[in-house]
Design a protein around this motif. Structure first.
Motif, mmCIF file in Angstrom:
data_model
loop_
_atom_site.group_PDB
_atom_site.id
_atom_site.type_symbol
_atom_site.label_atom_id
_atom_site.label_comp_id
_atom_site.label_asym_id
_atom_site.label_seq_id
_atom_site.Cartn_x
_atom_site.Cartn_y
_atom_site.Cartn_z
ATOM 1 N N LYS A 220 46.489 25.197 36.319
ATOM 2 C CA LYS A 220 46.158 25.786 34.999
ATOM 3 C C LYS A 220 44.937 26.896 34.406
ATOM 4 O O LYS A 220 43.773 26.439 34.704
ATOM 5 C CB LYS A 220 47.025 26.052 34.203
ATOM 6 C CG LYS A 220 48.875 25.688 34.400
ATOM 7 C CD LYS A 220 49.335 25.275 33.150
ATOM 8 C CE LYS A 220 50.330 24.118 33.386
ATOM 9 N NZ LYS A 220 50.693 23.435 33.694
ATOM 10 N N ASN A 221 45.052 27.614 34.027
ATOM 11 C CA ASN A 221 43.479 28.450 33.159
ATOM 12 C C ASN A 221 42.436 28.868 34.781
ATOM 13 O O ASN A 221 41.387 28.265 34.662
ATOM 14 C CB ASN A 221 43.229 27.955 32.301
ATOM 15 C CG ASN A 221 44.472 27.586 31.172
ATOM 16 O OD1 ASN A 221 44.948 28.883 30.588
ATOM 17 N ND2 ASN A 221 44.814 26.347 30.697
ATOM 18 N N ASN A 222 42.826 28.753 35.906
ATOM 19 C CA ASN A 222 41.688 28.684 36.489
ATOM 20 C C ASN A 222 40.593 29.848 35.903
ATOM 21 O O ASN A 222 39.425 29.390 36.727
ATOM 22 C CB ASN A 222 42.798 29.168 38.107
ATOM 23 C CG ASN A 222 41.756 29.022 39.381
ATOM 24 O OD1 ASN A 222 40.726 28.703 38.742
ATOM 25 N ND2 ASN A 222 41.933 29.185 40.154
ATOM 26 N N PHE A 223 41.394 31.021 36.113
ATOM 27 C CA PHE A 223 40.405 32.052 35.938
ATOM 28 C C PHE A 223 39.711 32.499 34.720
ATOM 29 O O PHE A 223 38.765 33.103 34.348
ATOM 30 C CB PHE A 223 40.113 33.284 36.411
ATOM 31 C CG PHE A 223 40.648 33.420 37.936
ATOM 32 C CD1 PHE A 223 39.824 34.141 38.526
ATOM 33 C CD2 PHE A 223 41.334 32.872 38.812
ATOM 34 C CE1 PHE A 223 39.003 33.819 40.269
ATOM 35 C CE2 PHE A 223 41.636 32.935 40.550
ATOM 36 C CZ PHE A 223 40.477 33.509 40.697
ATOM 37 N N GLY A 224 40.717 31.646 33.896
ATOM 38 C CA GLY A 224 40.690 32.666 32.124
ATOM 39 C C GLY A 224 41.682 31.356 31.387
ATOM 40 O O GLY A 224 43.086 31.597 31.732
ATOM 41 N N TYR A 225 41.420 32.038 29.624
ATOM 42 C CA TYR A 225 42.423 31.492 28.957
ATOM 43 C C TYR A 225 43.401 32.227 28.475
ATOM 44 O O TYR A 225 44.481 31.972 28.656
ATOM 45 C CB TYR A 225 42.249 31.593 27.971
ATOM 46 C CG TYR A 225 41.309 29.635 28.196
ATOM 47 C CD1 TYR A 225 41.747 28.442 28.448
ATOM 48 C CD2 TYR A 225 40.457 29.613 28.387
ATOM 49 C CE1 TYR A 225 41.160 27.066 29.019
ATOM 50 C CE2 TYR A 225 39.218 28.301 28.164
ATOM 51 C CZ TYR A 225 39.942 27.144 29.015
ATOM 52 O OH TYR A 225 38.921 26.068 28.899
ATOM 53 N N LYS A 226 42.731 33.625 28.316
ATOM 54 C CA LYS A 226 44.334 35.030 27.990
ATOM 55 C C LYS A 226 44.308 36.660 29.135
ATOM 56 O O LYS A 226 43.103 36.042 29.827
ATOM 57 C CB LYS A 226 43.094 35.280 26.515
ATOM 58 C CG LYS A 226 43.131 34.472 25.863
ATOM 59 C CD LYS A 226 42.703 35.225 24.164
ATOM 60 C CE LYS A 226 42.911 33.839 22.822
ATOM 61 N NZ LYS A 226 42.599 34.654 22.081
ATOM 62 N N VAL A 227 45.015 36.296 28.669
ATOM 63 C CA VAL A 227 45.439 37.548 29.785
ATOM 64 C C VAL A 227 45.136 38.686 28.929
ATOM 65 O O VAL A 227 44.972 38.480 27.765
ATOM 66 C CB VAL A 227 47.103 37.785 29.935
ATOM 67 C CG1 VAL A 227 47.922 36.766 30.738
ATOM 68 C CG2 VAL A 227 47.982 37.525 28.390
ATOM 69 N N ALA A 228 44.383 40.053 29.461
ATOM 70 C CA ALA A 228 44.277 41.398 28.816
ATOM 71 C C ALA A 228 44.447 42.457 29.831
ATOM 72 O O ALA A 228 45.166 42.690 31.363
ATOM 73 C CB ALA A 228 42.843 40.956 29.073
ATOM 74 N N PHE A 229 44.528 43.785 29.184
ATOM 75 C CA PHE A 229 44.638 45.001 29.561
ATOM 76 C C PHE A 229 43.903 46.040 29.684
ATOM 77 O O PHE A 229 42.988 46.411 28.863
ATOM 78 C CB PHE A 229 46.336 45.650 29.309
ATOM 79 C CG PHE A 229 46.712 47.131 29.663
ATOM 80 C CD1 PHE A 229 46.766 46.783 30.946
ATOM 81 C CD2 PHE A 229 46.249 48.215 28.884
ATOM 82 C CE1 PHE A 229 46.954 48.744 31.758
ATOM 83 C CE2 PHE A 229 46.856 48.694 29.396
ATOM 84 C CZ PHE A 229 46.929 49.246 31.113
ATOM 85 N N LEU A 230 43.499 47.358 30.639
ATOM 86 C CA LEU A 230 42.404 47.963 30.245
ATOM 87 C C LEU A 230 43.382 49.154 31.446
ATOM 88 O O LEU A 230 43.504 48.298 32.956
ATOM 89 C CB LEU A 230 40.607 47.503 31.246
ATOM 90 C CG LEU A 230 40.256 48.743 31.539
ATOM 91 C CD1 LEU A 230 39.888 49.014 30.307
ATOM 92 C CD2 LEU A 230 39.309 48.358 32.633
ATOM 93 N N GLY A 231 43.190 50.212 30.838
ATOM 94 C CA GLY A 231 43.869 51.189 31.197
ATOM 95 C C GLY A 231 43.701 52.790 30.626
ATOM 96 O O GLY A 231 43.876 52.921 29.145
#
Ligand code: BGC
Length: 943
Positions: A220-231
């Motif tokens: 788990k958390n292979n790339f990071g801890y939190k989700v995020a959005f850019l749009g």
């Protein structure tokens, strides 16, 4: 009449958001005449569909090229739409201009991003599953809107809505890449979804590959801890003005019904948490929180290269009441996807759907076959909690399952088939290949192989859609040629191979899985887990950021050379060779370094005491490092291996299987030299050709005995040696004879494993043993391809049997690797083969094979130039052949026959000759029907 159709840019129909300045254009010619060859083309580009103002006119270019033609108009700018059309001249006539196609550019500069990365979550529990954050923003649209675009990406996965309507039918965006180096953004045309006045953008974020369970170890958390959005939404008005609504601190967030959403574990959806209207204007979001803005940059963002993932085939189940009293939905086909369910019931009722691939011996639902290397709690489960206000329709959002059967628990009321629809979900590649013959079991094998491809081509090529879902490099290289028969996989693999290169280690070693899911990209997490865990498996995986024990295995790492070469052969595009050349070279140099290392275990062997031209022969043998070896030969028991995996690995480390590894070293050196030749890199061509010759010499000296024996009783070493052209000419036939002898002693059963199985039938047929090839193909007791078919399989199994020695079920039921035999059906039985001199089927062979109990076989292959057909049928008059050669290509037809038959062909085939023991003649485009009356006469009819 000559027409130009099927215009594609970068292998896509009207793609949105390209960030290359010289997109590749391609088209097809169709004509009702024969022998059509393009002589010249003219491409025009315009900013409008009517071509009122021509932006660029490339003029008449004398060329037969109709694929991979580079756009040469004025330098492309960000956010531009370019229409293009093409006209061609053939040897007979000239066409009109085609219907226009278009492409749109993305954001070339990081400064084009006016939006900011936003994170909806505050403090989080690193180890728990988390609910999916919902994000919303209202904005107003003025009068005079001409067009609107959305540019979006996320950490994790996103769904987006405009005014309550889903913004796209593409799923699992932004796709799966090596996120730290290459994160894709998508571009959508949202003009039609907007209205004058108030509008709302809604976004939901899922864990996805960013932080959800991945791979065999369920990291788990292979790339990071939190989700995020850019749009950012870009609105263009009729007065030429533009407005940008970019994600920023004014975006609001809250949680909704999705309580948990994990690709592997599944989804928990509490429909009682009603936030209806959240993605439409006018919703009261006063209780929603502000998002956090982060200062993350944009320089690793790339325009999407993915083939979009979509919902495809649908299935309605049969309802089973199993002997143990459970209700099971049987969808009849093993797929990767999800179930859309309709339900009506009391509020708070929790329905559970558990997705599995098979029933057990007693015909009860089981998940037993997933147990190989441990599993996660609640694997492939959906929990749906009813809201209770009438009919509810639900499907998961960010989860996907490999299944044919669904164990249904707690469904209120009668279970009716029409309330459940399984949807297959995969990368929407164009289907290109069909094969049908007189043996229905072989036809089922073809269907199984295609379905295993569909089940495993979601963003990246995976081993299975269940237990691991990892981009195992070996599996992909083994299946790549067959994949290219079934579907257009060029853009799919071009994208994934870029990640293979990006994740290659400084030593040149190539990972076992790409993007890597065996070790952590997120080093902080890697170290945290290593410190917490007592799991010996995890400790074997190694330290974050360093090559893992399992990396650098031959047969897997050779994806770096084999896959680009296979794609070049099938599509004729040099781009993949250019893109991957450095990576392929680094891999071969890595193997060279491994070969130079000496292994104590072998120090008594002759290679460590023999010098040729002053060089120690052991220096050309790869006998260090970890190698999976041939892997899963039928007499290797999966379950036993599962139990002893640690022991297996340490043995592989010590013994390092030089027989397999050295063969791949030679093969990759040869492919690299061929890549260099195509790219005009003479020095490298010579260097690696001479390396190949040296390895081949050492291989002959130390691995092949004088009587042709390589390894008693095993078929794989003989097949591999022939397929990679490793034997000196005088040894080839003894090797073939040994192989035939082993197959006969095995009562016409194969005993090859993962790596050599795709070559087995090709080698038998190429060396004159078609009869044996057909017998092994038509074999239906285990181990054989048709055994699983007799057991009702609808996909390809990982193992040659369903039950291991211990009576337990073995492995995954959806592993495409052994389905690689299908290339023999297309290239062997139907005989449609690309040739290296004019790759991509610009010129190709039609060299069909008859044999076994088959009375007819036919294949269709949609090449980049159009449909190729090859079929044959045994009749009382002889064998009828039917071929179709598309416009702008040529083919060499090769049929059984000899010198005497040539005269009977008639004057249409004046250039007929004898080649490889067959009659060969070259043809241009057209349809050909030929009959061979068992060497008495040959009649050719050209339609
Ligand atoms: C995967 C394979 C893979 C292999 C490595 C397995 O667990 O499912 O398909 O190639 O490991 O040998």
């Amino acid at each position: 009449m000559l027409k130009v159709i099927h215009l594609q840019t970068e292998y896509r129909n009207n793609p949105m958001g390209l960030d290359t300045k010289a997109p590749r254009l391609g088209w097809m010619l169709i004509s009702n005449r024969e022998n059509i060859m393009q002589q010249a083309y003219q491409v025009q580009a315009s900013a409008n569909e009517s071509f009122k103002d021509v932006l660029w006119d490339g003029g008449k270019v004398e060329s037969q090229q109709s694929q991979q033609v580079l756009y040469g108009g004025p330098e492309l700018k960000s956010m531009e739409r370019i229409y293009w059309r093409v006209k061609v001249w053939s040897n007979h006539e000239e066409s009109e201009f085609s219907q226009p196609a278009f492409f749109e550019t993305g954001l070339f500069e990081t400064s084009d991003w006016k939006a900011k990365w936003i994170e909806p979550e505050g403090d989080i529990d690193l180890d728990a599953y988390k609910p999916a954050p919902y994000i919303r923003k209202e904005f107003s649209v003025k009068k005079g809107l001409v067009s609107a675009r959305a540019y979006m990406t996320s950490r994790g996965l996103y769904h987006f809505y405009i005014n309550g309507t889903e913004g796209t039918d593409h799923l699992f965006n932004p796709g799966f890449t090596s996120y730290y180096k290459r994160l894709q953004y998508q571009v959508y045309d949202i003009t039609k979804l907007l209205q004058e006045g108030n509008n709302a953008l809604g976004v939901i974020l899922g864990d996805g590959w960013w932080r959800g369970n991945v791979g065999i170890g369920n990291l788990k958390n292979n790339f990071g801890y939190k989700v995020a959005f850019l749009g950012q939404l870009v609105l263009s008005y009729d007065d030429g003005s533009k407005e940008i609504i970019g994600s920023n601190s004014t975006f609001k967030t809250s949680y909704g019904p999705i309580q948990k959403s994990d690709l592997k574990a599944g989804e928990v959806y509490d429909a009682r948490i009603n936030i209806s209207g959240w993605n439409s204007p006018g919703f009261d979001d006063s209780s929603w929180k502000n998002v956090n803005v982060t200062d993350d940059g944009f320089d690793y963002l790339i325009a999407t290269r993915s083939v979009p993932v979509k919902r495809k085939e649908r299935f309605i189940p049969e309802i089973l009441n199993t002997p143990n009293g459970e209700t099971v939905l049987d969808f009849g086909q093993n797929i990767a996807g999800w179930v859309e369910m309709k339900v009506q019931g009391a509020t708070g009722t929790e329905i559970v759907l558990i997705h599995g691939e098979t029933l057990d011996k007693n015909r009860n639902f089981t998940m037993g076959n997933f147990s190989l290397h441990g599993s996660i709690e609640d694997f492939q489960e959906v929990h749906y909690i009813i809201e209770g206000n009438g009919l509810e329709t639900y499907h998961p959002h960010f989860a996907i399952f490999g299944f044919r059967y669904v164990l249904l628990k707690n469904y209120p009321g009668e279970v009716k088939p029409e309330n459940f629809t399984a949807m297959a979900i995969y990368s929407d590649m164009e289907e290109t290949g069909e094969f049908v013959c007189s043996n229905p079991m072989i036809n089922q094998l073809v269907s199984n192989s295609k379905w295993s491809m569909k089940g495993n081509f979601l963003e990246i090529p995976t081993d299975c859609p269940t237990r691991e879902r990892a981009g195992w490099t070996g599996d992909a290289q083994v299946f790549s040629k067959t994949a290219s028969n079934f579907m257009n996989v060029y853009p799919f693999f071009e994208k994934w191979m870029a990640d293979v290169a990006v994740e290659q280690f400084a030593t040149g070693s190539v990972g076992s899985t790409v993007p890597n899911v065996l070790g952590y990209h997120n080093h902080v997490e890697g170290n945290r887990i290593l410190n917490l865990s007592k799991d010996p498996m995890l400790n074997m995986l190694g330290k974050p950021g360093e090559p893992l024990l399992l990396d650098g295995s031959t047969g897997w790492g050779d994806v770096a050379t084999i896959l680009p070469w296979t794609m070049y052969l099938s599509y004729g595009d040099k781009t993949i060779l250019e893109n991957q050349f450095d990576s392929a070279k680094a891999w071969v140099d890595y193997l060279a370094a491994c070969a130079k290392k000496h292994n104590e275990y072998y120090k008594e062997t002759a290679a460590y005491h023999t010098y040729t031209d002053g060089e120690l022969e052991a220096n050309y043998i790869v006998d260090t490092g970890f190698h999976w070896g041939e892997w899963l030969e039928p007499d290797t028991n999966m379950n036993e291996l599962g139990a002893n995996i640690t022991e297996f690995m340490s043995r592989q480390m010590t013994v390092s299987e030089p027989l397999v590894a050295t063969a791949y070293y030679a093969y990759s050196a040869r492919l690299l030299s061929e890549m260099a030749a195509v790219l005009g890199k003479q020095e490298e061509k010579d260097k690696y050709e001479s390396l190949y010759n040296k390895i081949k010499r050492v291989y002959n000296n130390h691995f092949i005995k004088d009587d042709g024996t390589i390894l008693e009783g095993r078929q794989a070493p003989y097949v591999r040696t022939l397929a990679f052209n490793l034997a000196d000419d005088d040894k080839k036939y003894t090797i073939v004879n040994k192989l035939v002898e082993i197959i006969k002693n095995n009562d016409y059963h194969l005993n090859t494993g993962f790596l050599s199985t795709p070559f087995l039938l090709h080698m038998l047929a190429d060396y004159g043993h078609e009869d044996i090839a057909f017998r092994v193909l038509e074999q239906d007791t285990s181990p054989s391809w048709l055994y699983a078919v007799t057991k009702g399989a609808t996909t390809i199994w990982e193992s040659w049997s369903d039950y291991g020695h211990d009576g337990k079920m073995t492995g995954s039921f959806n592993h495409y690797s052994y389905g690689a035999v299908c290339d023999f059906l297309f290239a062997g039985i139907a005989g449609i083969r690309p040739v290296m001199e004019k790759p991509g089927y610009k010129h190709f062979l039609l060299k069909p094979l008859q044999g076994g109990a088959l009375t007819h076989a036919s294949a269709k292959f949609e090449s980049l130039y159009g449909t190729i057909e090859s079929s044959w049928e045994q009749t009382n008059q002889g064998i009828n052949y039917h071929f179709v050669v598309p416009a702008n290509t040529t083919a060499t037809i090769m049929l059984p026959g000899n010198q005497d038959d040539i005269a009977k062909l008639g004057k249409e085939f004046m250039d007929a000759r004898c080649e490889d023991g067959r009659i060969a003649f070259d043809v241009g485009s057209g349809k050909y029907n030929l009959t061979i009356q068992s060497s008495e006469s040959i009649k050719a009819i050209v339609e």
